[in-house]
Design a protein around this motif. Structure first.
Motif, PDB file in Angstrom:
ATOM      1  N   ASP A 307      -6.551  15.414 -45.667  1.00 19.95           N
ATOM      2  CA  ASP A 307      -6.363  14.214 -44.857  1.00 19.95           C
ATOM      3  C   ASP A 307      -5.142  14.410 -43.953  1.00 19.95           C
ATOM      4  O   ASP A 307      -4.297  15.285 -44.196  1.00 19.95           O
ATOM      5  CB  ASP A 307      -6.156  12.984 -45.746  1.00 19.95           C
ATOM      6  N   VAL A 308      -5.083  13.614 -42.895  1.00 22.93           N
ATOM      7  CA  VAL A 308      -3.909  13.545 -42.025  1.00 22.93           C
ATOM      8  C   VAL A 308      -3.453  12.098 -42.034  1.00 22.93           C
ATOM      9  O   VAL A 308      -4.220  11.200 -41.678  1.00 22.93           O
ATOM     10  CB  VAL A 308      -4.228  13.994 -40.588  1.00 22.93           C
ATOM     11  N   VAL A 309      -2.243  11.863 -42.498  1.00 24.08           N
ATOM     12  CA  VAL A 309      -1.781  10.498 -42.728  1.00 24.08           C
ATOM     13  C   VAL A 309      -0.459  10.260 -42.014  1.00 24.08           C
ATOM     14  O   VAL A 309       0.230  11.202 -41.601  1.00 24.08           O
ATOM     15  CB  VAL A 309      -1.616  10.208 -44.236  1.00 24.08           C
ATOM     16  N   ALA A 310      -0.126   8.989 -41.872  1.00 28.44           N
ATOM     17  CA  ALA A 310       1.169   8.588 -41.335  1.00 28.44           C
ATOM     18  C   ALA A 310       1.787   7.587 -42.295  1.00 28.44           C
ATOM     19  O   ALA A 310       1.090   6.756 -42.883  1.00 28.44           O
ATOM     20  CB  ALA A 310       1.011   7.974 -39.943  1.00 28.44           C
ATOM     21  N   GLU A 311       3.097   7.675 -42.459  1.00 25.41           N
ATOM     22  CA  GLU A 311       3.801   6.825 -43.419  1.00 25.41           C
ATOM     23  C   GLU A 311       4.929   6.075 -42.719  1.00 25.41           C
ATOM     24  O   GLU A 311       5.709   6.652 -41.964  1.00 25.41           O
ATOM     25  CB  GLU A 311       4.379   7.687 -44.537  1.00 25.41           C
ATOM     26  N   LEU A 312       4.984   4.758 -42.966  1.00 21.80           N
ATOM     27  CA  LEU A 312       6.047   3.933 -42.410  1.00 21.80           C
ATOM     28  C   LEU A 312       7.298   4.088 -43.272  1.00 21.80           C
ATOM     29  O   LEU A 312       7.281   3.832 -44.474  1.00 21.80           O
ATOM     30  CB  LEU A 312       5.614   2.465 -42.365  1.00 21.80           C
ATOM     31  N   LEU A 313       8.376   4.527 -42.649  1.00 24.08           N
ATOM     32  CA  LEU A 313       9.619   4.757 -43.376  1.00 24.08           C
ATOM     33  C   LEU A 313      10.481   3.502 -43.402  1.00 24.08           C
ATOM     34  O   LEU A 313      10.224   2.524 -42.681  1.00 24.08           O
ATOM     35  CB  LEU A 313      10.388   5.912 -42.731  1.00 24.08           C
ATOM     36  N   ALA A 314      11.517   3.516 -44.250  1.00 23.77           N
ATOM     37  CA  ALA A 314      12.358   2.335 -44.451  1.00 23.77           C
ATOM     38  C   ALA A 314      13.078   1.909 -43.186  1.00 23.77           C
ATOM     39  O   ALA A 314      13.375   0.725 -42.989  1.00 23.77           O
ATOM     40  CB  ALA A 314      13.370   2.610 -45.570  1.00 23.77           C
ATOM     41  N   ASP A 315      13.360   2.848 -42.284  1.00 24.24           N
ATOM     42  CA  ASP A 315      14.088   2.494 -41.056  1.00 24.24           C
ATOM     43  C   ASP A 315      13.175   2.035 -39.927  1.00 24.24           C
ATOM     44  O   ASP A 315      13.612   1.876 -38.788  1.00 24.24           O
ATOM     45  CB  ASP A 315      14.930   3.686 -40.588  1.00 24.24           C
ATOM     46  N   GLY A 316      11.889   1.830 -40.230  1.00 25.57           N
ATOM     47  CA  GLY A 316      10.951   1.341 -39.226  1.00 25.57           C
ATOM     48  C   GLY A 316      10.290   2.421 -38.396  1.00 25.57           C
ATOM     49  O   GLY A 316       9.523   2.110 -37.485  1.00 25.57           O
ATOM     50  N   THR A 317      10.546   3.668 -38.688  1.00 28.44           N
ATOM     51  CA  THR A 317       9.897   4.767 -37.979  1.00 28.44           C
ATOM     52  C   THR A 317       8.678   5.251 -38.759  1.00 28.44           C
ATOM     53  O   THR A 317       8.475   4.891 -39.922  1.00 28.44           O
ATOM     54  CB  THR A 317      10.873   5.939 -37.758  1.00 28.44           C
ATOM     55  N   VAL A 318       7.885   6.089 -38.116  1.00 27.91           N
ATOM     56  CA  VAL A 318       6.655   6.605 -38.713  1.00 27.91           C
ATOM     57  C   VAL A 318       6.710   8.131 -38.713  1.00 27.91           C
ATOM     58  O   VAL A 318       7.115   8.749 -37.727  1.00 27.91           O
ATOM     59  CB  VAL A 318       5.416   6.136 -37.924  1.00 27.91           C
ATOM     60  N   ARG A 319       6.299   8.715 -39.816  1.00 25.09           N
ATOM     61  CA  ARG A 319       6.251  10.173 -39.928  1.00 25.09           C
ATOM     62  C   ARG A 319       4.841  10.596 -40.337  1.00 25.09           C
ATOM     63  O   ARG A 319       4.204   9.950 -41.169  1.00 25.09           O
ATOM     64  CB  ARG A 319       7.252  10.678 -40.954  1.00 25.09           C
ATOM     65  N   GLY A 320       4.358  11.674 -39.715  1.00 28.22           N
ATOM     66  CA  GLY A 320       3.025  12.181 -40.019  1.00 28.22           C
ATOM     67  C   GLY A 320       3.051  13.280 -41.056  1.00 28.22           C
ATOM     68  O   GLY A 320       4.029  14.035 -41.167  1.00 28.22           O
ATOM     69  N   PHE A 321       1.973  13.386 -41.841  1.00 32.74           N
ATOM     70  CA  PHE A 321       1.862  14.388 -42.904  1.00 32.74           C
ATOM     71  C   PHE A 321       0.447  14.955 -42.934  1.00 32.74           C
ATOM     72  O   PHE A 321      -0.523  14.280 -42.566  1.00 32.74           O
ATOM     73  CB  PHE A 321       2.130  13.773 -44.283  1.00 32.74           C
ATOM     74  N   LEU A 322       0.350  16.193 -43.410  1.00 30.66           N
ATOM     75  CA  LEU A 322      -0.930  16.759 -43.817  1.00 30.66           C
ATOM     76  C   LEU A 322      -1.027  16.631 -45.327  1.00 30.66           C
ATOM     77  O   LEU A 322      -0.149  17.106 -46.049  1.00 30.66           O
ATOM     78  CB  LEU A 322      -1.042  18.234 -43.422  1.00 30.66           C
ATOM     79  N   ASP A 323      -2.080  15.977 -45.806  1.00 36.31           N
ATOM     80  CA  ASP A 323      -2.309  15.845 -47.240  1.00 36.31           C
ATOM     81  C   ASP A 323      -3.047  17.093 -47.712  1.00 36.31           C
ATOM     82  O   ASP A 323      -4.159  17.372 -47.263  1.00 36.31           O
ATOM     83  CB  ASP A 323      -3.131  14.580 -47.519  1.00 36.31           C
ATOM     84  N   ARG A 324      -2.420  17.835 -48.620  1.00 35.51           N
ATOM     85  CA  ARG A 324      -2.999  19.091 -49.096  1.00 35.51           C
ATOM     86  C   ARG A 324      -4.001  18.892 -50.225  1.00 35.51           C
ATOM     87  O   ARG A 324      -4.658  19.844 -50.661  1.00 35.51           O
ATOM     88  CB  ARG A 324      -1.892  20.028 -49.563  1.00 35.51           C
ATOM     89  N   GLY A 325      -4.117  17.684 -50.749  1.00 32.87           N
ATOM     90  CA  GLY A 325      -5.115  17.399 -51.770  1.00 32.87           C
ATOM     91  C   GLY A 325      -4.694  17.717 -53.185  1.00 32.87           C
ATOM     92  O   GLY A 325      -5.447  17.471 -54.122  1.00 32.87           O
ATOM     93  N   ASP A 326      -3.509  18.262 -53.407  1.00 31.10           N
ATOM     94  CA  ASP A 326      -3.039  18.589 -54.746  1.00 31.10           C
ATOM     95  C   ASP A 326      -1.720  17.887 -55.046  1.00 31.10           C
ATOM     96  O   ASP A 326      -0.918  18.354 -55.857  1.00 31.10           O
ATOM     97  CB  ASP A 326      -2.876  20.107 -54.888  1.00 31.10           C
ATOM     98  N   GLY A 327      -1.493  16.750 -54.369  1.00 28.63           N
ATOM     99  CA  GLY A 327      -0.247  16.016 -54.558  1.00 28.63           C
ATOM    100  C   GLY A 327       0.861  16.452 -53.620  1.00 28.63           C
ATOM    101  O   GLY A 327       1.938  15.851 -53.619  1.00 28.63           O
ATOM    102  N   VAL A 328       0.623  17.472 -52.805  1.00 28.47           N
ATOM    103  CA  VAL A 328       1.631  17.964 -51.859  1.00 28.47           C
ATOM    104  C   VAL A 328       1.262  17.482 -50.450  1.00 28.47           C
ATOM    105  O   VAL A 328       0.109  17.580 -50.039  1.00 28.47           O
ATOM    106  CB  VAL A 328       1.703  19.504 -51.886  1.00 28.47           C
ATOM    107  N   ARG A 329       2.264  16.968 -49.751  1.00 30.43           N
ATOM    108  CA  ARG A 329       2.070  16.562 -48.361  1.00 30.43           C
ATOM    109  C   ARG A 329       3.069  17.322 -47.484  1.00 30.43           C
ATOM    110  O   ARG A 329       4.258  17.365 -47.790  1.00 30.43           O
ATOM    111  CB  ARG A 329       2.260  15.055 -48.188  1.00 30.43           C
ATOM    112  N   THR A 330       2.574  17.878 -46.408  1.00 33.73           N
ATOM    113  CA  THR A 330       3.410  18.653 -45.489  1.00 33.73           C
ATOM    114  C   THR A 330       3.732  17.809 -44.268  1.00 33.73           C
ATOM    115  O   THR A 330       2.816  17.384 -43.548  1.00 33.73           O
ATOM    116  CB  THR A 330       2.695  19.942 -45.049  1.00 33.73           C
TER     117      THR A 330
END
Length: 428
Positions: A307-330
């Motif tokens: 999956d390719v996901v985005a996460e809202l951080l505490a400071d109001g910014t957004v960071r993107g990640f690659l979900d590797r499917g084994d609990g690791v996100r890059t």
């Protein structure tokens, strides 16, 4: 700069993990041409709308099918056929970037921009060996053809760059009939004399138009549409404007895509700085296209991708990640230069005007518009697998009518071997 014609076709492997052998070759005839000869090989298909795989095609959409640079920078009498997916190839200095800039300038004029907004550096557009006339005037000429419900419609524009920037001539024509023609009659006045087709009791209507804007884009404000001739003029002008307006010039800058970004409009910028913000939006809005984007990511990025996901951080910014499917996100910031460019360009090809930062023709239904992406140096920083996957994706999207791509590449082997791709070879 001359044009030569070389092309081929190859079946690109379906999307999957980055591995596998070479694709099988299938020969194809030439698609590019040198003006004024007729095109050889496949002619761009009629405009078609995006549709479900099992549904009927939509009504034809206006599309730019030819770009003409009669006298523009290093180009003279150059004609570029444009299909749903077109690549300009050639060595450095052959004019690939110049051609894309001319296309973008026409789009700006069609969108109502002034001539100085469309050509911020007009002197660079004048052919180097062009000599001024007795009044010290020099300029350039560009044009295009838009196909659609009204058939092929031609637009040719003459621009004076020196001593002052202005549009000094314009011609809109279809089926050999001149529908609009403008000319500069009095250099001391800030307007051109325009004449447009009427076909009523008065065959031609004449009126002044400003010399800093495209007359074709102004016609709906000046023509009443009372006669058949006037309605024909309006229909041709609308087809040209709609074909040119929806343009997205894209040049992803990986250095600006690595850090978290503020939550914004969710519309992708041409530099793709705000990729994470757009992912935050698109993942929930269209699951089908997001699944296609994840498949493209899996094909072009190292390691497993679920999956390719985005996460809202505490400071109001957004960071993107690659979900590797084994609990690791890059985090996207850890990806390589080529991976980030590949991600951004794949997202562009799988979205549309509602996601990209473009100025669509709001008065025309989206189903009647086609988005054109201009991508200079599309293969810059990509490895062969990424390049092949991206070219294949562009060809599939173009075939569906979802999007049109005009890009430049340094290596012609990938595009030339992909079915459905128009390749135009430029020579210095």
């Amino acid at each position: 700069m001359g044009l030569s014609s070389v092309s081929g076709a190859v079946s690109v492997p379906p999307q999957g993990r980055r591995a596998g052998g070479p694709a099988s070759v299938r020969p194809s005839g030439p698609v590019a041409r040198e003006a004024p000869a007729s095109p050889s090989g496949p002619v761009p298909a009629p405009a078609s709308g995006e549709r479900p795989a099992d549904g009927p095609p939509d009504a034809p959409r206006p599309q730019v099918v030819e770009l003409r640079l009669s006298a523009f920078a290093g180009h003279r009498r150059a004609v570029f056929p444009l299909g749903p997916c077109t690549f300009l190839v050639g060595p450095s200095g052959s004019g690939k970037t110049t051609a894309l800039r001319a296309y973008e300038a026409l789009a700006r004029l069609a969108g109502g921009r002034t001539v100085d907004e469309a050509f911020p550096d007009p002197a660079a557009c004048v052919p180097e060996r062009a000599r001024p006339d007795a009044q010290r005037r020099r300029g350039f000429r560009i044009g295009c053809t838009a196909d659609g419900p009204e058939g092929p419609v031609r637009l040719d524009v003459a621009v004076q760059a020196e001593p002052e920037l202005r549009i000094v001539g314009e011609r809109l024509s279809a089926d050999g009939v001149v529908l609009l023609e403008t000319a500069l009659r009095d250099p001391g006045r800030r307007h051109v004399q325009a004449a447009w087709h009427t076909a009523g009791q008065t065959p031609v209507t004449r009126a002044p138009l400003p010399d800093d804007r495209l007359g074709t884009a102004l016609l709906p404000l000046r023509v009443s549409g009372r006669t058949d001739g006037q309605r024909r003029v309006l229909a041709a002008a609308e087809q040209m404007v709609v074909a040119l307006r929806s343009v997205f010039a894209c040049d992803p800058r990986p250095g600006r895509m690595r850090a978290p970004v503020p939550v914004g409009s969710g519309r992708l910028l041409g530099s793709c700085d705000n990729l994470a913000d757009v992912l935050w939006r698109t993942r929930s809005e269209c699951t089908r296209r997001h699944a296609q984007f994840v498949a493209a990511t899996r094909a072009g990025c190292a390691g497993p991708v679920t999956d390719v996901v985005a996460e809202l951080l505490a400071d109001g910014t957004v960071r993107g990640f690659l979900d590797r499917g084994d609990g690791v996100r890059t985090a996207l910031g850890r990806l390589g230069h080529g991976e980030l460019r590949y991600l951004a360009l794949s997202l562009v090809l799988l979205t549309g005007p509602g996601v990209l930062e473009v100025d669509p023709v709001r008065e025309v239904p989206a189903a009647l518009q086609t988005l054109s992406v201009l991508a200079d140096g599309l293969d810059r920083g990509l490895d062969p697998v990424q390049r092949a996957e991206l070219v294949g994706l562009a060809a599939r999207m173009g075939e569906r009518g979802h999007i049109r791509l005009v890009g430049s590449v340094s290596d012609p082997s990938g595009p030339a071997e992909t079915p459905g791709v128009t390749v135009v070879h430029l020579e210095p």
